[in-house]
Design an enzyme around this catalytic site. Structure first.
Site, PDB file in Angstrom:
ATOM      1  N   HIS A 110      37.900  32.365  40.231  1.00  0.00           N
ATOM      2  CA  HIS A 110      38.602  33.159  41.240  1.00  0.00           C
ATOM      3  C   HIS A 110      38.346  34.667  41.070  1.00  0.00           C
ATOM      4  O   HIS A 110      37.710  35.296  41.908  1.00  0.00           O
ATOM      5  CB  HIS A 110      40.117  32.925  41.135  1.00  0.00           C
ATOM      6  CG  HIS A 110      40.551  31.501  41.254  1.00  0.00           C
ATOM      7  ND1 HIS A 110      40.292  30.709  42.353  1.00  0.00           N
ATOM      8  CD2 HIS A 110      41.265  30.717  40.399  1.00  0.00           C
ATOM      9  CE1 HIS A 110      40.830  29.509  42.177  1.00  0.00           C
ATOM     10  NE2 HIS A 110      41.425  29.487  41.005  1.00  0.00           N
TER      11      HIS A 110
HETATM   12  O1  RIB Z   1      44.943  31.820  42.948  1.00  0.00           O
HETATM   13  C1  RIB Z   1      44.182  32.387  41.917  1.00  0.00           C
HETATM   14  C2  RIB Z   1      44.658  33.770  41.602  1.00  0.00           C
HETATM   15  O2  RIB Z   1      46.005  33.726  41.112  1.00  0.00           O
HETATM   16  C3  RIB Z   1      43.851  34.426  40.461  1.00  0.00           C
HETATM   17  O3  RIB Z   1      43.869  35.814  40.617  1.00  0.00           O
HETATM   18  C4  RIB Z   1      44.612  34.035  39.235  1.00  0.00           C
HETATM   19  O4  RIB Z   1      44.409  34.945  38.142  1.00  0.00           O
HETATM   20  C5  RIB Z   1      46.035  34.153  39.746  1.00  0.00           C
HETATM   21  O5  RIB Z   1      46.392  35.519  39.687  1.00  0.00           O
END
Ligand code: RIB
Ligand code: CA
Length: 326
Positions: free
Chosen positions: A248
């Site tokens: 992500h």
């Molecule tokens: O959904 C994924 C996001 O939410 C990423 O940034 C993870 O670190 C959490 O913050």
């Protein structure tokens, strides 16, 4: 095509230092170390205070404690911090990996003040990378009303447009944790705003072969991030059916740096459901009067929503994170 940054661009990172945030930080230190001019920690995976401490310790491992780190917003724009995601990132946010204490300290100013200072100093060379709930960035827009039009732009990890959310069937974590903050940020008049949603981040993953290479080729920070990923793999393996974890935050960072090419994207409005309904935090393209947030004022900003990137994204992130000189 997405507006990419240039080698002259400098970056402010807003994070909630959890495990994928940690890989994003390692990646940025390996690819843009001298251009990372400030970091703010916002509550999300962990509290802002815990995320800030994790960030300081990661920078300490990389010998990068000269980068200012500031405390961001603890509670979301509406409501209260919900305690984070210990089931995903561990109670400490870094998968239970013991990070050495560093003598580095937070700067005296808070993250909103730090970001405002960076806007004054760097102006249109400054690009914001947001990989946490958008609470701090939203408050910075309140404090510096023309911030969005003065900086180069923003790249944020968040949302789920053509796929289900990961907090509810509708909402992704960074958006769900502060839907009002996200709506405020998405409605601002940025020169460029690039959203990196689950639609693309779930397609690009690290597997044990990546973290093994990271530990072998990298320095102390890379080795700590490699160890953290065991907890991340543990969380994702049952759902994915394979020992892997999505990239992500590192993907958003690599897109912002221009290292990973965007090959498919939407270019139109993007809105957030801020109603107190089960669909709160949903991100969608065509607004309806009921879901256009009051702060939006009906302004329509064209957003680049990334749906596809080059197939070599994971390898590029690995190379960047393993290349930090320490
Ligand atoms: O959904 C994924 C996001 O939410 C990423 O940034 C993870 O670190 C959490 O913050
Ligand atoms: Ca994050």
């Amino acid at each position: 095509m997405t507006d990419t940054t240039t080698p002259d661009t400098v970056f402010y990172l807003d994070c909630d230092t959890g495990i994928d945030d940690s890989l994003a930080i390692a990646y940025l230190l390996g690819t843009a170390r001298d251009r990372l001019v400030g970091i703010g920690a916002t509550s999300g995976n962990v509290s802002a205070a815990a995320g800030a401490e994790n960030t300081l310790r990661l920078l300490g491992l990389a010998g990068a404690t000269g980068i200012p780190v500031a405390l961001g917003e603890h509670h979301p724009r509406r409501g209260e911090f919900d305690g984070g995601a210990p089931h995903v990132h561990g109670a400490d946010g870094v998968g239970g990996v013991a990070l050495p204490v560093t003598d580095a300290r937070l700067v005296a100013e808070d993250a909103v003040e730090l970001l405002a200072d960076l806007v004054e100093r760097h102006g249109e060379r400054l690009h914001i990378i947001a990989i946490a709930p958008l609470t701090t960035v939203a408050r910075a827009l309140d404090v510096v009303p023309d911030l969005a039009s003065r900086v180069d732009g923003i790249t944020l990890m968040g949302g789920a447009v053509t796929v289900p959310g990961n907090i509810t069937p509708f909402a992704e974590a960074n958006i769900a944790n502060d839907a009002d903050g996200a709506a405020h940020v998405l409605a601002a008049d940025w020169h460029t705003i690039t959203v990196v949603p689950l639609d693309v981040t779930m397609q690009h993953r690290f597997e044990p072969r990546h973290t093994a290479r990271l530990a072998r080729d990298g320095g102390p920070l890379a080795q700590a991030v490699s160890a953290m990923f065991e907890a991340y793999f543990d969380f994702y393996e049952p759902g994915l059916g394979v020992r892997a974890a999505p990239l992500h935050d590192p993907l958003a960072a690599a897109i912002a740096v221009g290292d990973v090419a965007v090959v498919d994207a939407l270019h139109d409005e993007l809105h957030v459901d801020v109603t107190d309904s089960p669909e709160r935090g949903r991100t969608f393209r065509a607004a309806s009067p009921a879901t256009v947030p009051p702060s939006d004022g009906g302004r329509r900003t064209t957003v680049t929503t990334v749906l596809g990137v080059g197939d070599d994204a994971a390898d590029r992130i690995l190379r960047g994170a393993a290349s930090d000189p320490r």
